[in-house]
Design a protein around this motif. Structure first.
Motif, PDB file in Angstrom:
ATOM      1  N   ASP A   1      -2.621   1.326  -1.243  1.00  0.00           N
ATOM      2  CA  ASP A   1      -3.130   0.476  -2.317  1.00  0.00           C
ATOM      3  C   ASP A   1      -2.907  -1.003  -2.054  1.00  0.00           C
ATOM      4  O   ASP A   1      -3.425  -1.851  -2.779  1.00  0.00           O
TER       5      ASP A   1
ATOM      6  N   SER B   1      -8.385  -0.309  -0.425  1.00  0.00           N
ATOM      7  CA  SER B   1      -8.529   1.046  -0.949  1.00  0.00           C
ATOM      8  C   SER B   1      -9.888   1.278  -1.601  1.00  0.00           C
ATOM      9  O   SER B   1     -10.350   2.418  -1.684  1.00  0.00           O
ATOM     10  N   GLU B   2     -10.546   0.207  -2.040  1.00  0.00           N
ATOM     11  CA  GLU B   2     -11.889   0.370  -2.610  1.00  0.00           C
ATOM     12  C   GLU B   2     -12.856   0.978  -1.594  1.00  0.00           C
ATOM     13  O   GLU B   2     -13.787   1.701  -1.961  1.00  0.00           O
ATOM     14  N   HIS B   3     -12.633   0.708  -0.325  1.00  0.00           N
ATOM     15  CA  HIS B   3     -13.492   1.279   0.709  1.00  0.00           C
ATOM     16  C   HIS B   3     -13.269   2.785   0.818  1.00  0.00           C
ATOM     17  O   HIS B   3     -14.212   3.546   1.025  1.00  0.00           O
TER      18      HIS B   3
ATOM     19  N   GLU C   1     -12.222   4.623  -1.700  1.00  0.00           N
ATOM     20  CA  GLU C   1     -12.792   5.170  -2.924  1.00  0.00           C
ATOM     21  C   GLU C   1     -14.298   5.353  -2.782  1.00  0.00           C
ATOM     22  O   GLU C   1     -14.867   6.341  -3.286  1.00  0.00           O
TER      23      GLU C   1
END
Length: 418
Positions: free
Chosen positions: A347, A354-356, A358
Motif C-alpha cells: 500500500d 497499489s491502484e495498478h 487493483e
C-alpha cells in the motif's frame, strides 16, 4: 519499477548524481551535465524506481565504517546463494537467456522445504507442474530468494534472468520492449518447461512480461497456465504515475530531465558507474524510501536489494526505461480469466502504486487481491512470508487439481489487507 520494477532509480541516483560532483566535464558542457546529473539522479529514482535498500543510513557515520558494515552484511546474509541446474534459452534475436531449474526432491533443498511439503498435504507436487518466476527491472532471479528457499524440493521451479540482467547476455536488440520480453518468456518456457501445467509468478517488470506473453500466446496460456501470481506490477498507464512528485513537476521531469540523464548514462556508462560508486551513500535514504514501506526492514535484506541493483549496468537502466511508458496490457489479462490469480501489492508502493494492482484485480473478477500494509515495491522481500504463503496455497491447489473448476475460481474472488 523496480523501475518499474526494480530500480532504475538507484542506478540513476548514485550514478548520474556522482558525475555532477565529479568535475569530469568542465565548462558549459560540464555545467549542463552536472545539472542533468543532479536532477536525473534524484528524479530518476522516482521515475524509474529503485530496488535498493540501505544497510546503514546515517551520513554522520564515516565512509569506512559504512563500507565495513556493508561487507559484514554481505558476508552474513545467505540471500541470493541458492543455485539450481543451469540452462540457456535463445531469444528470437539470438540473445542468450540464462535460467535455472530446481527439481522436486533434489538434494540440498534447504531447511524450509519440509515445511513446504507439509503445506502440500505431505505430498510433493507431481511433475510436470512447473512454477516459472519472472523478476523485475534491474533485479535478477535471486530476488525470489525467500520463495525459492521455502518451496525448494516441493515443486518444480524455473528461475530466469531477463535479457541484460543477472547472468543473461546483454540484449542484442538496442531498445527492448515489453512485448520482446514476453517472447523471451516463451523461449524460456520452450527450453525449460516444454510440457505440463504452468504457474506463472512475476514481480513488476516480470508481471508485465507475463502480460505480454499472454497477449501474444493466448492459446498456449489457455492450454497450460493453471495459476498466476502478480506482485507489485501494472497493466499500463505508468506514464501517469507521479512517484510522489507534484503532477506538473513530474511532467517536466519526463520531458526534459530524464531524456538528458538517460542519454548521458548510455553515452558514458564507465563514467556514470564510477560516480554511482562514489555517491552511493548520499542517495541511500531516498532510494530506500522507493523500495520499502516499513522503517523496520532487516538491514541484511535491504543490503541484499542494494547489491541486486548495483549489479545492473547503468546503460541497461537507460535502455529499458522507455519501454514502460509504452506498456499497455490491460486487455491481455483476459487470457488469465480461466485460472486462479493472486494479486499482491504494497500500500506504500510509489513505483507501481497499489491502484495498478487493483485495476488488474478488477479486470480479473475472480482473482484474489491482497494489499500489504506499510509495504513498498519489493513485496517479495519486505513481506516474504505473506507472498510465500499466497504462492504456496495457489500452487498446492493447482497441484491437487482443485484449481481448474468454476467453484475454485469463484472462491478466489476476494479482497483483503494484511
Amino acid at each position: 519499477m523496480n523501475s518499474d520494477s526494480g530500480s532504475v532509480g538507484a542506478a540513476a541516483a548514485g550514478a548520474v548524481g556522482a558525475v555532477a560532483g565529479s568535475g569530469a566535464a568542465p565548462g558549459a558542457a560540464g555545467a549542463w551535465r552536472r545539472g542533468a546529473g543532479v536532477a536525473g539522479a534524484a528524479l530518476g529514482v522516482l521515475a524509474a524506481g529503485a530496488a535498493v535498500g540501505v544497510a546503514v543510513e546515517r551520513l554522520t557515520v564515516g565512509r569506512g565504517v559504512r563500507r565495513k558494515a556493508r561487507l559484514a552484511l554481505d558476508s552474513s546474509g545467505p540471500y541470493g546463494t541458492l543455485r539450481g541446474t543451469p540452462g540457456t534459452a535463445v531469444a528470437e534475436d539470438g540473445t542468450r537467456l540464462y535460467y535455472e531449474v530446481d527439481e522436486p526432491g533434489e538434494p540440498g533443498a534447504g531447511a524450509e522445504a519440509p515445511a513446504s511439503r507439509r503445506l502440500f498435504g505431505g505430498r510433493r507436487a507431481a511433475p510436470p507442474l512447473t512454477v516459472v518466476f519472472s523478476h523485475g527491472y534491474c533485479l535478477s532471479q535471486d530476488s525470489w530468494h525467500f520463495q525459492r528457499a521455502a518451496l525448494r524440493g516441493a515443486v518444480r521451479m524455473v528461475f530466469w534472468d531477463q535479457r541484460s540482467h543477472g547472468r543473461s547476455e546483454r540484449s542484442r536488440t538496442d531498445a527492448p520492449s515489453i512485448d520482446l520480453l514476453g517472447r523471451d518468456l516463451k523461449a524460456v518456457i520452450d527450453a525449460a518447461a516444454p510440457e505440463g501445467p504452468l504457474v506463472l509468478v512475476g514481480h513488476s517488470m516480470g508481471g508485465m512480461t507475463m502480460m505480454a506473453f499472454a497477449a501474444q500466446y493466448p492459446d498456449l496460456v489457455g492450454e497450460r497456465v493453471a495459476g498466476v501470481v502478480f506482485a507489485g506490477t501494472s497493466a499500463g498507464r505508468l506514464a501517469e504515475n507521479t512517484y510522489g512528485l507534484p503532477a506538473a513537476g513530474m511532467s517536466v521531469v519526463r520531458r526534459v530531465v530524464l531524456p538528458g540523464a538517460f542519454k548521458l548514462m548510455a553515452a558514458q556508462p564507465e563514467l556514470i558507474e564510477k560516480g554511482r560508486r562514489a555517491t552511493a551513500d548520499l542517495f541511500a535514504g531516498l532510494v530506500k524510501r522507493y523500495s520499502f514501506g516499513s522503517k523496520d526492514v532487516d538491514p541484511a535484506v535491504a543490503r541484499f536489494a542494494e547489491r541486486l541493483l548495483e549489479a545492473t549496468p547503468v546503460d541497461v537502466v537507460a535502455a529499458f526505461y522507455p519501454a514502460f511508458a509504452e506498456h499497455d496490457k490491460l486487455e491481455a489479462l483476459c487470457a488469465f480469466a480461466h485460472c486462479p490469480v493472486v494479486v499482491v501489492a504494497g500500500d506504500k508502493d510509489l513505483l507501481t502504486p497499489s491502484e495498478h494492482s487493483e485495476a488488474i484485480a478488477e479486470a480479473l473478477p475472480h482473482s484474489r487481491l491482497l494489499l500489504l500494509e506499510d509495504t513498498g515495491h519489493l513485496v517479495m522481500l519486505e513481506r516474504s512470508e505473506v507472498v510465500t504463503a499466497q504462492l504456496t496455497e495457489l500452487v498446492a491447489a493447482v497441484a491437487d487439481g482443485r484449481a481448474r473448476g468454476r467453484g475454485q475460481r469463484s472462491a478466489a474472488g476476494a479482497r483483503g489487507r494484511a
